[in-house]
Scaffold this motif. Structure first.
Motif: not given
Lengths: 467, 467, 467
Positions: A75, A77, A97-99, A126-127, A159, A162-163, A166, A177, B1-3, B6, B12-13, B44
């Motif tokens: 996992r 980014v 589950y990726q960013v 899924g991402a 989330e 945010q990652a 960072d 943002d 990729m499956s939906g 995880k 993530l951070s 923002q």
């Protein structure tokens, strides 16, 4: 000191301890210029970097220290540096589950029906797709200092944003943002914009230049040809241009201060500062800086055109002819009024140009950001209006003894310098009105949040502003 | 990729996980320009924002995404954007121990007996008041890039300051802690300052300009009128000004390098660098940059005044009169020495001005910060002294064949250019003394921390500096 | 609000809670200028600071709020601000596993066989030595805004680097990790560098200036002396220099655009952008900005030299002589072609200079970083080539009626302006070739990652770039 190492005691840093000694892993798709430059920077900042490629052995060079994998193994980014969404993307992304940060840009506006990032989100549902960082170019990543460069993010997952934020902060970038993924289209258009805020001022400048050029061409060159049979077309290059430039410059400088004055009158009329200005006034106020800089450009040209006057062939020829004609006739008397007037004219021009340059310097980003709010206001308002006054006086002195001569009004048209004094004079008169104590007091109170209350209306007692 | 999503695996951070997916909550009091602009920026940057208002339905517009509440409902950092401390503040703050950041400023200095923040602390004793961020204006928050802008904090609670500092850092601001709440007064005066570091240089410039203006007015214009009955008052506008400007410019440039030379002699005399300089020398050294920039301004005016000389009426008239008088008399001989001297004079002036402009450019914040320490020293010291030498030579050449003529000393006073050469000559002689090998060696050693030890005195053996 | 303080609820900040209300402790060795300034800054940023000194009572003044201890009492990050590695270092460091940041620099290159940081690591093997922050000077720490200033780190422990990086980030510095401690030498050379990227352009400028100076000296001054017995050596100062400056400026401007054109031809010839350019081309491309700025400097000198032409003694003398000679002879006819040609010549020069200045302004760090990639490309490429075209035309107009006269080729040598037009003409012809639709299309495709495939070669189907 003994070589003994104690690992208890205070942790070196909370972050370091949380993530362990192993630096964070990031993944990059795409080994083009952008992908490689981004990877290089991330490695320098202390991240581990993996490139995703379905053919790890033929994907071109990657920065030293980075690995290439056929599929993301954990996992992390992911930065999508492909310029087009590839069908291999879902495979590359593996099963986590990726960013997914989409850095892609379009070559032109509106070539695709939807934003790249939105398409990507549909491709890999899924991402958590985050659009952003797309204003960074390979060149900037390689060479420039990134510190303080503004980048934009948008995405549906807080989330995920945010990652990404960072990582961007670690790269010293300044993150803004822009909300949900629906803003992706707007972000993708950022790198394509070409001086949007300069367009209106440049168009105004072009229009004014064209108008005054043809106006003066008719009044000066064509008039002389038609009425007197003189061909003085050689004057177009320097003399005519040197009349057009100061005219356009002065009008644009006054256009730069007109909206501020208009805004004050709007507020006075409405008795509140809480109602929006009309749209055209808002747009006008937003391009005041550009209006002023274009005016400075024209003033600069005017100054140089003036400096080279005495080395022009036509001027030298006129001087020599004058001497040869006047030779034995009446002595050439010295006119003190003329000396005073021309010298004052030049001095006003020089001082105006000097203040102009000061204003221009203070609008350099690095100079402006070092000023306090009061200093910035002082320069842009007080010094700006002083510049306008001096430049207007410069124009008035030019015509001080000409406006009564009939020869000034060729073909019953006023000369250019008269036309150009109209707008600055109006701005200065309006500004003077605003400086009258009674008006000034009301404007100040309105700016501090006071409102002219009307019956039956009630508002919160606290009106606050720090401006 | 499956939906499939995880949620285990690497977080993530750390921050994201610690605070949960819900972004941090901040509260703003005041919906004026400042309050709204600040809220906009915080939204923002990814915070949740709540406005506190006792009449939530009539408090004016708030940025999209923010809520209005009659009382703070949970523990959070509160930004006080009211310009005056309202009696409703304690009610608004609710029942939690809050961090209250006071952004308020005064309109003038010393209108209240105590700092706003101190008053606020008395009003809400349960809160941890932090004074700060008050140099931000609504305009900057709306338009400018905040990246790298310096803001100041002070307060009695380290924890509260840390919390505010974290928010400011997220906004890309650069935070400087100024200690306890007793520094609040000083912080509240920051936005009111108006070029404090420019005052001394501008006063010196004004004083010098006034002195030399009247001195030359008497020597040139009044002398001609009294002794010869000539009215040459028209010369005041350009000729006189163009004598005053270079004089003031050269003196100010040398005043810019004098304190550095004096400091070296102080260190030589005392045999140590660890004793403070006298107060006046310290203040002088701190405004060297401004002295130099004012000098550049005068040099710029001098240059433009010089460029327009040939198009002046008086100059043209003189040239034509000269030709007409000399007409049949002795031929006008070409004087090679004069040609060399005047050309050298102009060349020195041009080169001096060129170096002047280089020095000015290198003092732009963004240019200066890109230089290494050695590069900066090279430009400001080596190039600066070279500029001073060239400009001084420019002055000496001007007077090369005049200082022996009796007509130079009208009413037994020396001409302006002689007076203006005094200070630069002294600075250059002192600087030459410092460059003598034996002196230079001692100064270098002192700068590296060496001290002329006196008997009975003992100091730590390690004297270190990286300068 | 009750005075009651609730400490439950949301934590004020994750960091604050982790470290408790007590701020982090840092230690500094060395109370010289650097050590004191660093301590001052760290205290302002909210750290606790301790100075390590074996003689705490005689170590000189330390900033208010800092303590002095004879030995580090707890685990913390230590900053070594001694300029030399002291033998007391191991004792000072105490018995903890410390992170030791070495800020020391050398006074000259290559005076020690190994980097200071490497020596330090051998001296205190139990510590994790990190080399870095050594580009900060005491002066910068005291006066300058640190925000966004780039600092470099290297070291063998990732954890230690992370800890130092956190402190630097709190100081608003922008950190770049340069890898392991073996890079320490390189980092120690940073503060010693003196305009490395300016060397090549300045050498080229010096070479060109010297060549053209002597070439024109022979052709103009010596030729006149030998062939006609005229001593016109006074022309060296202004006339000759004002021929050399524009020549060097134009050549350097074209040298600034030549490598880009060459690179395109390289890519065309090789059919790919993935092969590196030859080394000399790479180095040339990296100093294009400096080449352009040096060219701007020469253009600036050329402009000022031109402005002062009419006030020169020699020019006035020539004008007067001309009038006196021509007095009764044939009338001095006005030549309209001459008027057009000279005016066009001046106008081209002015416009070229104006664009030159625009290019120079856009290369200011703060201006450039505010531009989008497309804007930057537009200015540097489109506007740059336009400047080159205009300046080249300026040169051609100068010689428009001279190149056919035999008197132009003194001693069978071409005049300087002809020589200087060679390089710009070549660059413009090559650039025109690249703008032909068929060539342009191929170059664009290559830049987007396309490659002229050769048989038997297969590459990843995804070629991506965002440039």
């Amino acid at each position: 000191m003994s070589g003994e190492v104690k690992t208890d005691g205070l942790p070196l840093s909370p972050l370091g301890t949380a993530a362990g000694p192993e630096p964070e892993l990031l993944c990059i798709f795409g080994t083009g210029d952008l992908g490689r430059s981004l990877g290089q920077r991330l490695l320098q900042t202390g991240y581990r970097v993996v490139y995703g490629s379905r053919r790890p052995h033929s994907c071109g060079p990657v920065p030293q220290g980075a690995q290439v994998q056929p599929m993301v193994q954990s996992r992390c980014v992911i930065f999508n540096c492909f310029s087009i969404a590839s069908s291999s993307l879902p495979v590359l992304m593996g099963f986590y589950y990726q960013v997914l940060v989409d850095l892609s840009n379009n070559l032109k506006k509106d070539i695709y029906p939807e934003a790249n990032a939105v398409y990507l989100q549909r491709l890999v549902p899924g991402a958590a797709v985050v659009k952003g960082l797309n204003t960074l170019s390979a060149w900037t990543l390689q060479n420039g200092p990134l510190a303080g460069k503004q980048v934009f993010l948008c995405g549906d997952s807080a989330e995920a944003k945010q990652a990404v934020s960072d990582v961007a902060t670690r790269l010293s970038l300044s993150v803004v943002d822009r909300g949900s993924l629906s803003a992706a289209r707007e972000l993708e258009d950022f790198p394509l914009r070409l001086f949007p805020e300069w367009r209106l001022p440049l168009r105004v400048a072009l229009g004014l230049t064209a108008f005054f050029f043809f106006y003066l061409l008719i009044r000066d060159v064509i008039y002389a040809y038609v009425e007197k049979g003189n061909d003085i077309s050689f004057r177009i290059m320097v003399s005519l241009a040197n009349k057009v430039f100061p005219i356009v410059s002065l009008i644009m400088l006054s256009l730069c201060y007109l909206p501020g004055v208009l805004a004050s009158f709007f507020q006075l009329y409405r008795g509140t500062k809480y109602r929006c200005f009309p749209d055209w006034l808002d747009r006008w106020m937003l391009c005041r800086k550009q209006l002023g800089l274009v005016a400075l450009g024209f003033a600069f040209l005017h100054a140089i055109y003036t400096f080279i006057i005495p080395i022009r062939y036509a001027v030298r020829h006129k001087l020599i002819s004058l001497v040869m004609k006047n030779n034995k006739s009446t002595p050439f008397d010295f006119d003190k009024t003329e000396a005073w007037a021309t010298d004052s004219f030049y001095v006003m021009g020089i001082l105006g140009f000097f203040l102009y340059v000061l204003l221009g310097l203070s609008s350099l980003p690095s100079v402006g950001s070092a000023l306090s709010w009061r200093e910035f206001t002082f320069i842009q308002s007080k010094l700006g209006h002083l510049t306008l006054v001096i430049c207007t006086v410069h124009g008035y002195i030019y015509g001080w003894n000409k406006f009564l001569r009939p020869s000034t009004y060729k073909w019953w048209t006023p000369p250019g310098y008269m036309l150009c004094l109209v707008v600055p004079s109006i701005v200065l008169v309006l500004k003077l009105l605003l400086l009258l104590p009674c008006v000034d007091r009301t404007v100040t109170r309105i700016r501090q949040g006071w409102e002219r209350t009307e019956p039956g209306e009630e508002r919160d007692e606290i009106k606050a502003t720090n401006l």
